[in-house]
Design a protein around this motif. Sequence first.
Motif, PDB file in Angstrom:
ATOM      1  N   ALA A 112      21.846  -1.025  19.639  1.00  0.00           N
ATOM      2  CA  ALA A 112      23.169  -0.631  19.154  1.00  0.00           C
ATOM      3  C   ALA A 112      23.226   0.858  18.830  1.00  0.00           C
ATOM      4  O   ALA A 112      24.233   1.529  19.100  1.00  0.00           O
ATOM      5  CB  ALA A 112      23.528  -1.459  17.913  1.00  0.00           C
ATOM      6  N   ALA A 113      22.160   1.404  18.261  1.00  0.00           N
ATOM      7  CA  ALA A 113      22.132   2.830  17.946  1.00  0.00           C
ATOM      8  C   ALA A 113      22.124   3.675  19.221  1.00  0.00           C
ATOM      9  O   ALA A 113      22.761   4.732  19.280  1.00  0.00           O
ATOM     10  CB  ALA A 113      20.915   3.148  17.083  1.00  0.00           C
ATOM     11  N   LYS A 114      21.444   3.213  20.246  1.00  0.00           N
ATOM     12  CA  LYS A 114      21.369   3.965  21.501  1.00  0.00           C
ATOM     13  C   LYS A 114      22.679   3.921  22.276  1.00  0.00           C
ATOM     14  O   LYS A 114      22.970   4.833  23.057  1.00  0.00           O
ATOM     15  CB  LYS A 114      20.232   3.421  22.360  1.00  0.00           C
ATOM     16  N   SER A 115      23.449   2.865  22.080  1.00  0.00           N
ATOM     17  CA  SER A 115      24.707   2.721  22.823  1.00  0.00           C
ATOM     18  C   SER A 115      25.930   3.142  22.013  1.00  0.00           C
ATOM     19  O   SER A 115      27.062   2.872  22.416  1.00  0.00           O
ATOM     20  CB  SER A 115      24.871   1.262  23.260  1.00  0.00           C
ATOM     21  N   HIS A 116      25.720   3.790  20.873  1.00  0.00           N
ATOM     22  CA  HIS A 116      26.854   4.210  20.050  1.00  0.00           C
ATOM     23  C   HIS A 116      27.618   5.329  20.757  1.00  0.00           C
ATOM     24  O   HIS A 116      27.026   6.304  21.244  1.00  0.00           O
ATOM     25  CB  HIS A 116      26.358   4.700  18.697  1.00  0.00           C
ATOM     26  N   PRO A 117      28.942   5.249  20.819  1.00  0.00           N
ATOM     27  CA  PRO A 117      29.718   6.278  21.551  1.00  0.00           C
ATOM     28  C   PRO A 117      29.695   7.628  20.837  1.00  0.00           C
ATOM     29  O   PRO A 117      29.587   7.706  19.609  1.00  0.00           O
ATOM     30  CB  PRO A 117      31.124   5.685  21.596  1.00  0.00           C
ATOM     31  N   LEU A 118      29.866   8.675  21.644  1.00  0.00           N
ATOM     32  CA  LEU A 118      29.823  10.040  21.114  1.00  0.00           C
ATOM     33  C   LEU A 118      31.058  10.388  20.305  1.00  0.00           C
ATOM     34  O   LEU A 118      30.992  11.164  19.348  1.00  0.00           O
ATOM     35  CB  LEU A 118      29.641  11.030  22.270  1.00  0.00           C
TER      36      LEU A 118
END
Length: 282
Positions: free
Chosen positions: A128-134
């Motif tokens: 989830a942390a790696k796929s968090h949007p910018l």
Amino acid sequence: MAPSRKKHAKAQSCVIPEGFTVLSLKFSSDSAAQHQLFVKEHRVRAERSSHRPLDRTLFVLNVPPYCSEAVVKEIFSKFGCVESVELREHPGSTQESGPKLSKFFQPLSKQCFKVGYIVFKNTSSLSAAKSHPLNEPLVVCTTQHTVKTGVEKWMQEYTKSFIEPYKLQEIVDSFIEDYDKRKEEDAERKKEQAEKQKEDEDGWVKVTRGPKGAKARPRSEAANHKTLQKEMRKKKRKELMNFYTWQHRNTQKEHIAELRKKFEEDKQRIALLRAQRKFKPY
């Protein structure tokens, strides 16, 4: 009319080379300035530490100075339960030599950008942390968890630096006990090494096999000195003395020169005794 694609486009994470994901960070919700964090999964083959599981550890770069370990833990708790957070000035192993000092005796950490290791309880939190949007920045200071900076932070740290005398005495006593224990263990280990490396009458050294998987211990200074002396004696026995004619000639010249020198010294000593009227040949 077809609906606009931009309106229905989903927010996506920003991945840059080397596998890092870019996360936006804001100090407060009304702050216009944004900071960027670079995160990726921690995978180091050489490091097999239980403190940093390879499937649940997030490696973070560019952590700002105003973010402590507690603040970083609170920020990333959004993605799931965080077990531990470790901030360092440079990336490296968790193995540290020497005893663990109390916070009152540790040197002050530098106010600089740091790297972090965040260990989650579940693997899904890492994903989830790696796929968090910018475009969805993380907020440091909120109404539930305020972060002090500037003079307020300095005053808070100054107030926490005070400690009761009896607590300080307990910390010092604990450190001294740990130090004495380590000294005794080192003395016992050196004694065991000396006994293992002790030679018998024939010059043999008993070699014992250690536990499976144990690393070879470095030889002590006394053992290295003894080995060097043995090699020098062995080399001296192999040397051919006066084997060649020129070696025998040089040996004779050195012997004659030494005798002449000794003769001259004896003459000077006799002359000195005569001058002092202490010469008694009989």
